[in-house]
Design a protein around this motif. Structure first.
Motif, PDB file in Angstrom:
ATOM      1  N   GLY A  86       0.807  -1.218   0.000  1.00  0.00           N
ATOM      2  CA  GLY A  86       0.000   0.000   0.000  1.00  0.00           C
ATOM      3  C   GLY A  86       0.837   1.264   0.000  1.00  0.00           C
ATOM      4  O   GLY A  86       0.320   2.358   0.247  1.00  0.00           O
ATOM      5  N   SER A  90      -1.084   3.861   2.466  1.00  0.00           N
ATOM      6  CA  SER A  90      -2.066   3.007   3.133  1.00  0.00           C
ATOM      7  C   SER A  90      -1.750   2.881   4.623  1.00  0.00           C
ATOM      8  O   SER A  90      -0.601   3.049   5.049  1.00  0.00           O
ATOM      9  N   TRP A  93       1.117   0.404   5.202  1.00  0.00           N
ATOM     10  CA  TRP A  93       2.456   0.930   4.967  1.00  0.00           C
ATOM     11  C   TRP A  93       2.875   1.890   6.077  1.00  0.00           C
ATOM     12  O   TRP A  93       4.004   1.834   6.576  1.00  0.00           O
TER      13      TRP A  93
END
Length: 240
Positions: A86, A90, A93
């Motif tokens: 991600g 994300s 992450w």
């Protein structure tokens, strides 16, 4: 199942199992989480609790293999280009970025590796729990072993209905995997002393104990290594 050899003493009730429809799931027992020089260790996280469960997991795996129970290893790892993390925005992450995921490191033996990246020393299973030829290994890029992986299909193809879960960490990847398993109608048993949390043993409260309580109340059965091994060993001793 009336034969007592197919019952594990557990809380809140005994856990019945058929070896041919059961799998042991080993969650994230990899170098980055459980070995000196791995990601947790480099970050200053005490890995003693994770290392302490290795002998119990080894006992469970030995008994499981002898009784014909499938063994599946889960490994938390990302693709080399971090596409499945991600990156760059994300939540997955952002939670992993402080650990410098993807960075080049050197293993204790001097081999090049990368933090939490597939097919490197960092994500190899710790040496004392090395997978055997008949075991299966499934990579995952999120805390749950079921999210975005082939785990459910593998278990369904083999007729697996019940899971015995070991590994780390109790409140994150074990918890996430057990919850997703229960939502898919698998009956789960968590081995209390073969799961661990990287928190000091003398802490007044722990995520490990809280998770075990939640498992017992709502999501799974809970048993000790001794009781799991005893039941598996008794099953292995039955005539073919």
């Amino acid at each position: 199942m009336e034969d007592q050899s197919t019952v594990i003493v557990a809380r809140p009730t005994p856990f019945e199992f058929d070896p041919s429809a059961t799998a042991v799931v080993v969650v994230d027992m990899q170098n980055d989480f459980g070995s000196r020089g791995g990601m947790f260790d480099r970050a200053g996280i005490d890995i003693a609790e994770v290392q302490a469960i290795v002998p119990n997991i080894r006992e469970v795996l030995g008994a499981a293999r002898a009784s014909g129970v499938l063994v599946v290893y889960l490994k938390m790892a990302f693709q080399p280009d971090l596409a499945d993390s991600g990156y760059p925005s994300s939540p997955t992450w952002l939670k992993h970025a402080p650990f410098k995921v993807g960075s080049e490191v050197t293993s204790p033996a001097g081999e090049p590796s990368r933090t939490l990246i597939r097919d490197t020393w960092s994500t190899d299973i710790v040496p004392d729990l090395t997978p055997q030829p008949d075991d299966l290994v499934v990579y995952k890029s999120r805390f749950s072993g079921f999210f975005g992986t082939e785990l459910h299909e593998i278990l369904q193809q083999r007729g697996v209905q019940r899971l015995i879960v070991v590994g780390a960490t109790t409140s994150v990847c074990v918890d996430s995997t057990v919850r997703d398993a229960m939502f898919r109608d698998y009956h789960c048993l968590v081995v209390s002393d073969a799961t661990a949390e990287p928190i000091a043993a003398d802490a007044p409260r722990s995520n490990h104990e809280a998770s075990l309580l939640t498992f017992e109340l709502l999501f799974a059965h809970v048993a000790t290594t001794a009781d799991v091994v005893a039941a598996l060993s008794a099953t292995a001793a039955l005539p073919a």
